[in-house]
Design a protein around this motif. Sequence first.
Motif, PDB file in Angstrom:
ATOM      1  N   ASN A  50      -9.247  43.553 -23.888  1.00 40.44           N
ATOM      2  CA  ASN A  50     -10.244  44.401 -23.234  1.00 40.44           C
ATOM      3  C   ASN A  50     -10.241  45.759 -23.910  1.00 40.44           C
ATOM      4  O   ASN A  50      -9.306  46.529 -23.741  1.00 40.44           O
TER       5      ASN A  50
ATOM      6  N   GLU B 249      -2.082  39.881 -16.814  1.00 38.62           N
ATOM      7  CA  GLU B 249      -3.272  40.731 -16.933  1.00 38.62           C
ATOM      8  C   GLU B 249      -3.396  41.417 -18.294  1.00 38.62           C
ATOM      9  O   GLU B 249      -4.336  42.195 -18.511  1.00 38.62           O
TER      10      GLU B 249
ATOM     11  N   ASN C  35     -17.318  42.398 -19.317  1.00 37.05           N
ATOM     12  CA  ASN C  35     -16.447  43.530 -18.998  1.00 37.05           C
ATOM     13  C   ASN C  35     -16.705  44.682 -19.961  1.00 37.05           C
ATOM     14  O   ASN C  35     -17.822  45.165 -20.049  1.00 37.05           O
TER      15      ASN C  35
ATOM     16  N   THR D  83     -10.178  33.585 -11.851  1.00 38.77           N
ATOM     17  CA  THR D  83      -9.773  33.262 -13.207  1.00 38.77           C
ATOM     18  C   THR D  83     -10.036  31.806 -13.539  1.00 38.77           C
ATOM     19  O   THR D  83     -10.593  31.471 -14.576  1.00 38.77           O
TER      20      THR D  83
ATOM     21  N   ALA E 185      -3.860  41.624  -9.751  1.00 38.82           N
ATOM     22  CA  ALA E 185      -3.800  40.261 -10.258  1.00 38.82           C
ATOM     23  C   ALA E 185      -4.008  39.252  -9.140  1.00 38.82           C
ATOM     24  O   ALA E 185      -4.686  38.242  -9.314  1.00 38.82           O
TER      25      ALA E 185
ATOM     26  N   CYS F 212      -7.550  38.730  -8.279  1.00 33.96           N
ATOM     27  CA  CYS F 212      -8.355  38.121  -9.336  1.00 33.96           C
ATOM     28  C   CYS F 212      -7.995  36.663  -9.626  1.00 33.96           C
ATOM     29  O   CYS F 212      -8.679  35.995 -10.392  1.00 33.96           O
ATOM     30  N   LEU F 213      -6.927  36.151  -9.037  1.00 30.66           N
ATOM     31  CA  LEU F 213      -6.406  34.844  -9.410  1.00 30.66           C
ATOM     32  C   LEU F 213      -7.410  33.724  -9.231  1.00 30.66           C
ATOM     33  O   LEU F 213      -7.586  32.879 -10.099  1.00 30.66           O
TER      34      LEU F 213
ATOM     35  N   TRP G 113     -14.044  38.949 -19.278  1.00 29.70           N
ATOM     36  CA  TRP G 113     -12.805  39.217 -18.541  1.00 29.70           C
ATOM     37  C   TRP G 113     -11.968  37.955 -18.336  1.00 29.70           C
ATOM     38  O   TRP G 113     -12.477  36.879 -18.057  1.00 29.70           O
ATOM     39  N   GLN G 114     -10.658  38.134 -18.519  1.00 28.26           N
ATOM     40  CA  GLN G 114      -9.654  37.078 -18.367  1.00 28.26           C
ATOM     41  C   GLN G 114      -9.756  36.017 -19.456  1.00 28.26           C
ATOM     42  O   GLN G 114      -9.297  34.894 -19.288  1.00 28.26           O
ATOM     43  N   THR G 115     -10.374  36.363 -20.591  1.00 27.46           N
ATOM     44  CA  THR G 115     -10.379  35.462 -21.748  1.00 27.46           C
ATOM     45  C   THR G 115     -10.020  36.276 -22.976  1.00 27.46           C
ATOM     46  O   THR G 115      -9.904  37.496 -22.922  1.00 27.46           O
TER      47      THR G 115
ATOM     48  N   LYS H 119     -18.787  37.847 -15.759  1.00 19.86           N
ATOM     49  CA  LYS H 119     -17.571  38.603 -16.062  1.00 19.86           C
ATOM     50  C   LYS H 119     -17.679  39.375 -17.376  1.00 19.86           C
ATOM     51  O   LYS H 119     -16.698  39.507 -18.117  1.00 19.86           O
TER      52      LYS H 119
ATOM     53  N   VAL I 186      -4.769  40.994 -21.042  1.00 20.94           N
ATOM     54  CA  VAL I 186      -5.796  40.265 -21.785  1.00 20.94           C
ATOM     55  C   VAL I 186      -6.590  41.228 -22.665  1.00 20.94           C
ATOM     56  O   VAL I 186      -6.559  42.440 -22.489  1.00 20.94           O
TER      57      VAL I 186
END
Length: 277
Positions: free
Chosen positions: A242, A238, A189, A24, A17, A20-21, A203-205, A187, A240
């Motif tokens: 996927n 994290e 994924n 994001t 995390a 990846c911050l 990713w991250q949505t 991103k 999210v």
Amino acid sequence: MRTILSSMGRRALISWAGKCLLATGALALHLQAPAADASIPIYTVKVVKAYPHDRGAFTEGLFFKEGFLYESTGLKGHSTIRKVKLETGEVVMDTSLPAEVFGEGITHWGDRIIGLTWTDQVGYVLDASNFKLWRKFSYGGEGWGITQNGRELIMSDGTPELRFIDPVSFKETRRVRVTAGGKPVEKLNELEWVDGEVLANIWQTERIARIDPASGKVTGWIDLTGLMPERNPEAQGEDVANGIAYDAKTKRLFVTGKLWPKLFEVQLVKGGAGPRR
């Protein structure tokens, strides 16, 4: 079935995390313009059925084949490939990847399972009947998601491009740049081939892009906001969306997320406000 992360898993997740911050925030800003394009329809989902899912699974890849789900999980030291009963979430067969790699997406090709690793630039091919390693292959850059269209493998690498790969030689044959309203979509994924189009978790949505594989244009957004309101307090943000799987025989679409306790069979609804149950 694991229901919480081990202390080692939590440390690995926090490390992931942290890396990846910064990305994001940039991604959230990047998606605002494409998502606002009025020419791209937005779909919500109707929940047909909810199934148990291992809340300890950091889901990276997912597909449905011959009545079972096949799932890959990530994090170094915790990356696995699993064969899972849909109705119960029971893991009926699994194998661990080497502790030094971070497992990513998986797909199937005949009686083989083909998987990626995040930064090791190495893919692997397993025998689907027993998960024994059959061979390895290499690629440049990162590995994120992978699916197949019956002729080629289709791979994402974190950039706006989809790579098309020969399933025998594993040589890249071409690339398609993914855009929404003329702007690149990064991103991409976990991937799934669904009736002639590529579905890609962003990713991250909480969004899935519907992608025309010929042009790379996003033809629709699937909004999963609120589908899994029970967030995992240990997940460091994290947990999210996927994980996309499709049963082509019965036209069933399944979605889940990293560390989610449920997997959902859903139907797309054009427009609307949030998931319907």
